[in-house]
Design a protein around this motif. Sequence first.
Motif, short mmCIF file in Angstrom:
data_model
loop_
_atom_site.label_atom_id
_atom_site.label_comp_id
_atom_site.label_asym_id
_atom_site.label_seq_id
_atom_site.Cartn_x
_atom_site.Cartn_y
_atom_site.Cartn_z
N THR A 146 0.81 -1.22 0.00
CA THR A 146 0.00 0.00 0.00
C THR A 146 0.84 1.27 0.00
O THR A 146 0.32 2.37 -0.19
CB THR A 146 -0.93 0.02 1.24
OG1 THR A 146 -0.14 -0.11 2.43
CG2 THR A 146 -1.92 -1.14 1.17
N ALA A 147 2.15 1.14 0.23
CA ALA A 147 3.03 2.31 0.22
C ALA A 147 3.32 2.74 -1.22
O ALA A 147 3.34 1.92 -2.14
CB ALA A 147 4.34 2.00 0.94
N PRO A 148 3.53 4.02 -1.47
CA PRO A 148 3.83 4.51 -2.83
C PRO A 148 5.04 3.80 -3.42
O PRO A 148 6.05 3.60 -2.75
CB PRO A 148 4.09 6.00 -2.61
CG PRO A 148 3.34 6.34 -1.36
CD PRO A 148 3.44 5.13 -0.49
N GLY A 149 4.92 3.42 -4.69
CA GLY A 149 6.02 2.77 -5.39
C GLY A 149 6.11 1.28 -5.17
O GLY A 149 6.98 0.62 -5.75
N ARG A 150 5.24 0.71 -4.33
CA ARG A 150 5.29 -0.73 -4.07
C ARG A 150 4.02 -1.44 -4.51
O ARG A 150 3.67 -2.49 -3.97
CB ARG A 150 5.51 -0.98 -2.57
CG ARG A 150 6.86 -0.54 -2.06
CD ARG A 150 7.02 -0.92 -0.60
NE ARG A 150 8.33 -0.57 -0.08
CZ ARG A 150 8.71 -0.76 1.18
NH1 ARG A 150 7.85 -1.32 2.04
NH2 ARG A 150 9.91 -0.41 1.58
N TYR A 151 3.34 -0.89 -5.48
CA TYR A 151 2.06 -1.48 -5.88
C TYR A 151 2.24 -2.85 -6.54
O TYR A 151 1.31 -3.65 -6.60
CB TYR A 151 1.31 -0.52 -6.80
CG TYR A 151 1.14 0.84 -6.19
CD1 TYR A 151 0.55 0.99 -4.95
CD2 TYR A 151 1.62 1.97 -6.84
CE1 TYR A 151 0.42 2.24 -4.36
CE2 TYR A 151 1.49 3.23 -6.27
CZ TYR A 151 0.89 3.36 -5.02
OH TYR A 151 0.77 4.60 -4.45
#
Length: 435
Positions: A94-99
């Motif tokens: 859910t963190a940005p860049g880890r989709y």
Amino acid sequence: MLQALRIRDFRLLWAGGLISSLGSWLLTLAIPTHIFLVTGSLRATGLTVAAEYLPLLVLGPVAGVFADRWDRRRLLIGTNLFCAGAVAVMLLGTAPGRYWVLYAALVAENAGVVLNIPAWQARTPAIVGTGSMLSSANALNSVSSGTVRLIGGPLGGVLLAVWGARWLIGIDAASYLLSAAAMFMTSAPGREPGGRDPRDRDPRDRDPRDREAEDREHTTAGTVARDLAAGVRVLRHQPVARALLLVTVVFLAANASLSAVLIPFGIQRLGGSEHTGFLLAGLGIGFLLGAPVIRLLLDRVQPGPLLAVTLAATAASFFALFSSSSLATALPAAAAVGAFGSMSLVVPQTAMQRVIPNALLGRIGAVFLTGEAAATLGGAAGGPVLAQAAGLTVTAAVASLVTLAAAALARLSVPKITVPQRHGPVALALSIGGQ
């Protein structure tokens, strides 16, 4: 319809499936919506569908071998625990860049699901038998499907807005853990696989004592290949299963083509995306309405004529739904699609559970699962393309005609099977009509 709930092991099996399905449906809209909101990309959102169905295509047939070779109770426990872990991993995505972690976790979760479904479907008749209790069990399964559709999707959207995706991920992981606990509380069968009745075993199998000793050994690629070949032989020599597989694949391709354009339909015709939630609720209501009806008919009407009628009614309901211009007319049509469509899925499943030896039921069920996944992917890809080129009305008309073709196939190609005998004037009249 509640008859099968008298059996403790089925109560646990059914409750565990209901809990895990509800948890999964909370994420059905939540994960794609979350990805779309943070990326703004339709392509990235669409990849969630591929992540869900790819394991079904890759692992489907092999999953059936494991369901027939391994202890199904332990397999159900293990797959639920594995799915709980896979869903928990989504928290890292859910963190940005880890989709990309979300996609990997979806693939892992659905790999566990594809191993779970054949074992779950095969263990049901091993617990309740293949008579009237099986009809009750499958009707109750339809009720649970309707319930999660009625509640899960809309509730997931509300909870996503209020709590966010991380809470829904945690709820889904917990639902798998509760399902694993329910499977653990079921009785350990004296011998798995093969059901309780030795007559369920395929006569071409080796001596049961030799098979039991072999099952304790490590499953190698060679044994998997041999088990797959045995399943293919049974499917090739079982005309009921062959006919039902073709009918089911044709129907689900048409169904998927319309499911893929349901959201654009809600926006363009009904005035807003929020109305799609009402349509999903209408489908769930239809599942609930269809369950007692199919419970009444499964033991009284042959599967071929019954499936032909339910598919023809589904075709008419498809066209009525996508010809609607207001929510007032769309909701009854959606309920009809849910009712007749759910019956069109319960009939083949029950017939297959009755004609296939329990020792091979996992493999045959996995073949159906793989075919259904391929049909769903094909329909989901083709429906939007046709709708973009020719419009929603033409797409609905084509899907309805394809569903009518499936109804004709069911009437002409599905042989008669032995169903539990019922007495009384109503049963006699229905049986004559079904011939």
